[in-house]
Write a protein that holds these residues in place. Structure first.
Motif, PDB file in Angstrom:
ATOM      1  N   ALA A   1      43.296  97.727  88.084  1.00  0.00           N
ATOM      2  CA  ALA A   1      42.528  96.822  88.946  1.00  0.00           C
ATOM      3  C   ALA A   1      41.166  97.474  89.173  1.00  0.00           C
ATOM      4  N   THR A   2      40.120  96.676  89.000  1.00  0.00           N
ATOM      5  CA  THR A   2      38.756  97.166  89.183  1.00  0.00           C
ATOM      6  C   THR A   2      38.112  96.432  90.347  1.00  0.00           C
ATOM      7  N   ALA A   3      37.568  97.195  91.274  1.00  0.00           N
ATOM      8  CA  ALA A   3      36.856  96.623  92.419  1.00  0.00           C
ATOM      9  C   ALA A   3      35.366  96.852  92.205  1.00  0.00           C
ATOM     10  N   LEU A   4      34.593  95.779  92.248  1.00  0.00           N
ATOM     11  CA  LEU A   4      33.139  95.851  92.127  1.00  0.00           C
ATOM     12  C   LEU A   4      32.539  95.429  93.464  1.00  0.00           C
ATOM     13  N   VAL A   5      31.768  96.319  94.063  1.00  0.00           N
ATOM     14  CA  VAL A   5      31.127  96.064  95.352  1.00  0.00           C
ATOM     15  C   VAL A   5      29.629  95.954  95.135  1.00  0.00           C
ATOM     16  N   SER A   6      29.023  94.939  95.720  1.00  0.00           N
ATOM     17  CA  SER A   6      27.580  94.742  95.637  1.00  0.00           C
ATOM     18  C   SER A   6      27.044  94.506  97.041  1.00  0.00           C
ATOM     19  N   PHE A   7      25.862  95.079  97.326  1.00  0.00           N
ATOM     20  CA  PHE A   7      25.291  94.986  98.673  1.00  0.00           C
ATOM     21  C   PHE A   7      23.770  94.962  98.581  1.00  0.00           C
ATOM     22  N   ASN A   8      23.146  94.009  99.258  1.00  0.00           N
ATOM     23  CA  ASN A   8      21.686  93.940  99.357  1.00  0.00           C
ATOM     24  C   ASN A   8      21.250  94.767 100.557  1.00  0.00           C
ATOM     25  N   VAL A   9      20.477  95.814 100.303  1.00  0.00           N
ATOM     26  CA  VAL A   9      20.054  96.734 101.360  1.00  0.00           C
ATOM     27  C   VAL A   9      18.878  96.115 102.121  1.00  0.00           C
TER      28      VAL A   9
ATOM     29  N   PHE B   1      25.975  99.600 108.452  1.00  0.00           N
ATOM     30  CA  PHE B   1      25.494  98.355 107.864  1.00  0.00           C
ATOM     31  C   PHE B   1      26.339  97.186 108.353  1.00  0.00           C
ATOM     32  N   GLU B   2      25.759  95.990 108.300  1.00  0.00           N
ATOM     33  CA  GLU B   2      26.494  94.778 108.650  1.00  0.00           C
ATOM     34  C   GLU B   2      27.458  94.447 107.511  1.00  0.00           C
ATOM     35  N   PRO B   3      28.755  94.341 107.782  1.00  0.00           N
ATOM     36  CA  PRO B   3      29.714  94.131 106.690  1.00  0.00           C
ATOM     37  C   PRO B   3      29.711  92.713 106.124  1.00  0.00           C
ATOM     38  N   GLY B   4      29.024  91.777 106.778  1.00  0.00           N
ATOM     39  CA  GLY B   4      29.022  90.402 106.290  1.00  0.00           C
ATOM     40  C   GLY B   4      28.300  90.224 104.965  1.00  0.00           C
ATOM     41  N   GLU B   5      27.452  91.154 104.588  1.00  0.00           N
ATOM     42  CA  GLU B   5      26.665  91.053 103.360  1.00  0.00           C
ATOM     43  C   GLU B   5      27.364  91.680 102.151  1.00  0.00           C
ATOM     44  N   VAL B   6      28.546  92.216 102.338  1.00  0.00           N
ATOM     45  CA  VAL B   6      29.250  92.900 101.251  1.00  0.00           C
ATOM     46  C   VAL B   6      29.892  91.872 100.324  1.00  0.00           C
ATOM     47  N   LEU B   7      29.642  92.010  99.029  1.00  0.00           N
ATOM     48  CA  LEU B   7      30.282  91.161  98.027  1.00  0.00           C
ATOM     49  C   LEU B   7      31.308  92.012  97.283  1.00  0.00           C
ATOM     50  N   LEU B   8      32.556  91.543  97.261  1.00  0.00           N
ATOM     51  CA  LEU B   8      33.640  92.279  96.618  1.00  0.00           C
ATOM     52  C   LEU B   8      34.252  91.402  95.544  1.00  0.00           C
ATOM     53  N   ASP B   9      34.374  91.946  94.338  1.00  0.00           N
ATOM     54  CA  ASP B   9      35.001  91.229  93.226  1.00  0.00           C
ATOM     55  C   ASP B   9      36.075  92.137  92.643  1.00  0.00           C
ATOM     56  N   ILE B  10      37.292  91.617  92.582  1.00  0.00           N
ATOM     57  CA  ILE B  10      38.402  92.400  92.035  1.00  0.00           C
ATOM     58  C   ILE B  10      38.876  91.729  90.755  1.00  0.00           C
ATOM     59  N   SER B  11      38.987  92.527  89.702  1.00  0.00           N
ATOM     60  CA  SER B  11      39.479  92.012  88.423  1.00  0.00           C
ATOM     61  C   SER B  11      40.606  92.913  87.933  1.00  0.00           C
ATOM     62  N   CYS B  12      41.492  92.309  87.169  1.00  0.00           N
ATOM     63  CA  CYS B  12      42.658  93.047  86.666  1.00  0.00           C
ATOM     64  C   CYS B  12      42.643  93.056  85.143  1.00  0.00           C
ATOM     65  N   SER B  13      43.252  94.101  84.551  1.00  0.00           N
ATOM     66  CA  SER B  13      43.285  94.210  83.089  1.00  0.00           C
ATOM     67  C   SER B  13      44.288  93.234  82.480  1.00  0.00           C
ATOM     68  N   ALA B  14      45.385  93.068  83.113  1.00  0.00           N
ATOM     69  CA  ALA B  14      46.424  92.148  82.629  1.00  0.00           C
ATOM     70  C   ALA B  14      46.868  91.335  83.847  1.00  0.00           C
ATOM     71  N   GLU B  15      48.143  91.190  84.019  1.00  0.00           N
ATOM     72  CA  GLU B  15      48.640  90.522  85.218  1.00  0.00           C
ATOM     73  C   GLU B  15      48.372  91.448  86.400  1.00  0.00           C
ATOM     74  N   CYS B  16      47.784  90.884  87.458  1.00  0.00           N
ATOM     75  CA  CYS B  16      47.435  91.701  88.624  1.00  0.00           C
ATOM     76  C   CYS B  16      48.678  92.306  89.264  1.00  0.00           C
ATOM     77  N   LEU B  17      48.567  93.567  89.573  1.00  0.00           N
ATOM     78  CA  LEU B  17      49.594  94.368  90.244  1.00  0.00           C
ATOM     79  C   LEU B  17      50.867  94.549  89.427  1.00  0.00           C
ATOM     80  N   ALA B  18      50.805  94.301  88.113  1.00  0.00           N
ATOM     81  CA  ALA B  18      51.945  94.615  87.250  1.00  0.00           C
ATOM     82  C   ALA B  18      51.933  96.128  87.009  1.00  0.00           C
ATOM     83  N   PRO B  19      53.091  96.771  86.984  1.00  0.00           N
ATOM     84  CA  PRO B  19      53.126  98.217  86.776  1.00  0.00           C
ATOM     85  C   PRO B  19      52.399  98.624  85.491  1.00  0.00           C
ATOM     86  N   GLY B  20      51.508  99.612  85.611  1.00  0.00           N
ATOM     87  CA  GLY B  20      50.746 100.110  84.471  1.00  0.00           C
ATOM     88  C   GLY B  20      49.423  99.389  84.239  1.00  0.00           C
ATOM     89  N   SER B  21      49.189  98.267  84.913  1.00  0.00           N
ATOM     90  CA  SER B  21      47.910  97.563  84.740  1.00  0.00           C
ATOM     91  C   SER B  21      46.830  98.234  85.594  1.00  0.00           C
TER      92      SER B  21
END
Length: 161
Positions: A123-131, A101-121
């Protein structure tokens, strides 16, 4: 007796009149093959297109799941959020490129539970793609994508690095 006086019966199906059955059979000889090929193509082409489209959607779903997993893992392993997002985007694009697939159409959203990259937190990656539709680039309105696939993955940032 003269052999010309004997009357022989007409072969089965022949009446001897105009428009006889034998003439009709001769006129339609070979048309069954043409009808079979025409109807076969008429019915087979849409079925094959449906199978190819379903395969493309399934491939995009697998690519989205792999991209979300890879992006989340790469993000939590990064040293800072900015480089983590860049590396996660590259990982997600690579997963879609692997599936063709063409990678230009990939939508990536990253969210964190608390402070991003703090130990024990987390991180959620949500990927969306129109086929895109197979062979859709040659049709008018080729950017039409009837199916959107989504995938999400959550990873925990290690406490002790």
């Amino acid at each position: 007796m003269d052999s010309s006086d004997t009357t022989q019966p007409a072969p089965a199906g022949e009446t001897g009149a105009e428009g006889s059955t034998a003439e009709t059979v001769d006129a339609e000889t070979g048309s069954a093959v043409v009808e079979f090929i025409f109807l076969g193509l008429l019915l087979l082409v849409p079925v094959i297109y449906f199978i190819v489209t379903a395969g493309a959607v399934q491939g995009a779903a697998f690519a989205a799941a792999g991209a979300a997993e890879s992006a989340a893992k790469v993000y939590v392993a990064a040293g800072d959020p900015v480089s983590g997002e860049q590396q996660a985007k590259v990982a997600a694009e690579l997963a879609f490129t692997d599936f063709g697939f063409e990678p230009g159409e990939v939508l990536l959203d990253i969210s964190c539970s608390a402070e991003c990259l703090a130990p024990g937190s987390t991180a959620t990656a949500l990927v969306s793609f129109n086929v895109p539709l197979p062979l859709g680039s040659g049709l008018p309105g080729g950017g039409f994508a009837p199916v959107t696939v989504d995938a999400a993955s959550t990873q925990i940032v290690e406490r002790y690095g």
